[in-house]
Scaffold this motif. Structure first.
Motif, PDB file in Angstrom:
ATOM      1  N   ASP A   1       0.085   8.342   1.859  1.00 35.43           N
ATOM      2  CA  ASP A   1       0.110   8.770   3.252  1.00 35.43           C
ATOM      3  C   ASP A   1      -1.221   8.438   3.931  1.00 35.43           C
ATOM      4  N   PRO A   2      -1.228   8.303   5.262  1.00 33.95           N
ATOM      5  CA  PRO A   2      -2.490   8.057   5.966  1.00 33.95           C
ATOM      6  C   PRO A   2      -3.532   9.122   5.639  1.00 33.95           C
TER       7      PRO A   2
ATOM      8  N   VAL B   1      -6.218   5.348   2.507  1.00 31.14           N
ATOM      9  CA  VAL B   1      -5.071   4.767   3.188  1.00 31.14           C
ATOM     10  C   VAL B   1      -5.184   5.002   4.693  1.00 31.14           C
ATOM     11  N   SER B   2      -4.837   3.995   5.477  1.00 30.15           N
ATOM     12  CA  SER B   2      -4.757   4.158   6.921  1.00 30.15           C
ATOM     13  C   SER B   2      -3.535   3.387   7.433  1.00 30.15           C
ATOM     14  N   THR B   3      -3.496   3.163   8.737  1.00 30.07           N
ATOM     15  CA  THR B   3      -2.360   2.505   9.383  1.00 30.07           C
ATOM     16  C   THR B   3      -2.872   1.465  10.362  1.00 30.07           C
TER      17      THR B   3
ATOM     18  N   VAL C   1       0.851  -1.187   0.000  1.00 35.35           N
ATOM     19  CA  VAL C   1       0.000   0.000   0.000  1.00 35.35           C
ATOM     20  C   VAL C   1       0.886   1.235   0.000  1.00 35.35           C
ATOM     21  N   THR C   2       0.652   2.131  -0.937  1.00 34.45           N
ATOM     22  CA  THR C   2       1.422   3.370  -1.019  1.00 34.45           C
ATOM     23  C   THR C   2       0.537   4.558  -0.669  1.00 34.45           C
TER      24      THR C   2
ATOM     25  N   HIS D   1      -7.149   4.792  14.131  1.00 37.53           N
ATOM     26  CA  HIS D   1      -6.505   5.315  12.922  1.00 37.53           C
ATOM     27  C   HIS D   1      -7.506   5.462  11.776  1.00 37.53           C
TER      28      HIS D   1
ATOM     29  N   LYS E   1       0.894   0.314   6.565  1.00 38.75           N
ATOM     30  CA  LYS E   1      -0.204   0.947   5.832  1.00 38.75           C
ATOM     31  C   LYS E   1      -1.238  -0.100   5.411  1.00 38.75           C
ATOM     32  N   ASN E   2      -2.502   0.282   5.491  1.00 40.32           N
ATOM     33  CA  ASN E   2      -3.576  -0.589   5.030  1.00 40.32           C
ATOM     34  C   ASN E   2      -4.604   0.243   4.270  1.00 40.32           C
TER      35      ASN E   2
ATOM     36  N   ASP F   1      -8.452   8.887   9.864  1.00 41.24           N
ATOM     37  CA  ASP F   1      -8.071   8.983   8.445  1.00 41.24           C
ATOM     38  C   ASP F   1      -9.258   9.210   7.524  1.00 41.24           C
TER      39      ASP F   1
END
Length: 423
Positions: free
Chosen positions: A50-51, A79-81, A47-48, A176, A87-88, A180
């Motif tokens: 930023d959160p 994107v989250s963390t 996963v690329t 998170h 990253k997820n 996000d």
């Protein structure tokens, strides 16, 4: 009607939770034309971004928000963390009232996490709000926020993409994802939410735990968000106390969701290899059912019956994984009210805004000891906390009974009104 009767009728009837035909999506503005398949697709291997980065969006009509509030709404993928810092990808819903915000400044946003809906991907809140599945109960709560002029950024939580299972009750995952989704809401092409808009956090039951995790993580994880208040009810702040009460009871399905969710978040820990045939089937049942189906399948179930060695909860907690960490230590990481303090306190989790916590007087699912204990921990830490436990309601009905107070509490924070708390 007693909540037990309500849940029994719903669970045994099973007719309340049926797939329905999805409504036609509204015309997509440029850059926001993803289909449902793209929104819920399994995540890439890496996963690329930023959160909070918006990965895809889709305009949608929210047929399960009553009241005909004129609004624009989108499903989002962002994107989250996760709890391990990786990253997820998470999904959710953004709704913005059409009416102008007239109270000065930018329109505020309520970051919302729903109560328990079930663990399979078909149970996602964003799907249910859009009428693709009917097994939810909080649409009218969102109506109150929207009628007050607030935008809503509602996360599905982690684990609702294709092939996944929800990481139920994993605190950092939930907090998170909740923060996000607010970041993502400000990136929608054609959206109107500004970066300086104030944020309120709200959730009940599972959502209440997520709301407090969002509150605890806001200062360190999303310091640019102007969070001004959080409201959390029916909070299972201590999962061990909650599990003990759920095991073998009418609501044992919530415990099944939690155990499978822990396994999804920590697959390196011993779990599936411990299961007997009944346990293997239970894992499949959690993935296959949403709220009422899960309650029906696991009615009266005891965790001891699902493993080859008839392991109790205490025995499961003692099992170790890589590095010698135990399941009990992982469960304890999810406990709320630990290492907290007010702004500038130096605590691990600084909470620099007022918090409203509440429960029903007739609560029968979450032990009073853990709900009261979470409030006491917040008070002892010096966090500005308002408490109400006088609703003449049980667990589910408290969600509805407190909705007006929650809306007013957050509205007062958006209006800049002070609150002293009642610790």
């Amino acid at each position: 009607m007693r909540l037990r009767s309500l849940f029994t009728a719903a669970a045994l009837g099973a007719a309340l939770a049926v797939p329905v035909t999805a409504p036609h999506a509204l015309a997509a503005p440029p850059g926001c034309g993803a289909g449902d398949a793209e929104i819920y697709a399994a995540p890439p291997a890496a996963v690329t971004g930023d959160p909070g980065d918006l990965l895809a969006c889709r305009p949608v009509k929210l047929t399960n928000i009553p009241g005909d509030v004129p609004m624009k709404a989108w499903k989002v993928r962002y994107v989250s963390t996760d709890a391990k810092g990786a990253k997820n990808v998470v999904t959710g819903t953004i709704a913005i009232p059409d009416a102008d915000w007239t109270k000065g400044g930018s329109r505020p946003t309520v970051a919302f996490n729903p109560g328990t809906l079930g663990s399979g991907p078909q149970c996602a809140f964003s799907k249910q709000l859009a009428g693709q599945y009917v097994d939810m109960y909080e649409g009218a709560n969102l109506t109150l926020f929207l009628k007050a002029g607030f935008a809503v950024a509602a996360t599905d939580g982690v684990g609702y993409l294709d092939g996944q299972v929800h990481t139920y009750m994993i605190g950092a995952n939930a907090g998170h994802a909740l923060l996000d989704v607010v970041r993502a809401s400000r990136q929608i092409p054609g959206g109107t939410l500004a970066a300086d808009g104030e944020v309120g956090i709200s959730g009940y039951s599972e959502g209440g735990a997520a709301a407090l995790w969002g509150a605890q993580l806001a200062a360190s994880y999303a310091p640019e968000l102007d969070v001004v208040g959080a409201a959390a009810g029916g909070v299972p702040g201590d999962l061990k106390l909650t599990a003990e009460q759920l095991n073998g009871g009418f609501f044992a399905g919530f415990l099944a969701d939690a155990l499978v969710g822990l396994n999804a978040a920590y697959p390196e820990m011993p779990f599936t290899e411990l299961m007997n045939d009944q346990g293997a089937q239970a894992i499949k049942d959690v993935r296959a059912n949403c709220l009422f189906g899960t309650l029906a399948v696991f009615l009266g179930a005891r965790v001891e019956n699902f493993s080859k060695d008839k392991l109790s909860l205490e025995q499961l907690y003692a099992l170790t994984g890589p590095g010698g960490v135990t399941w009990g230590e992982i469960v304890d990481r999810q406990k709320l009210g630990v290492d907290i303090g007010p702004a500038s306190s130096g605590a691990k989790y600084e909470i620099g805004f007022p918090v409203f916590q509440y429960r029903g007087w007739l609560e029968e699912i979450i032990p009073h000891e853990t709900e009261d204990g979470t409030r006491q921990a917040y008070c002892a830490a010096g966090v500005n906390t308002t408490w109400k436990n006088t609703y003449p309601t049980e667990h589910l009905s408290t969600d509805w009974g407190a909705a007006g107070d929650v809306t007013n509490f957050l509205g007062d924070r958006f209006d800049g009104k002070p609150v002293q708390g009642d610790c």
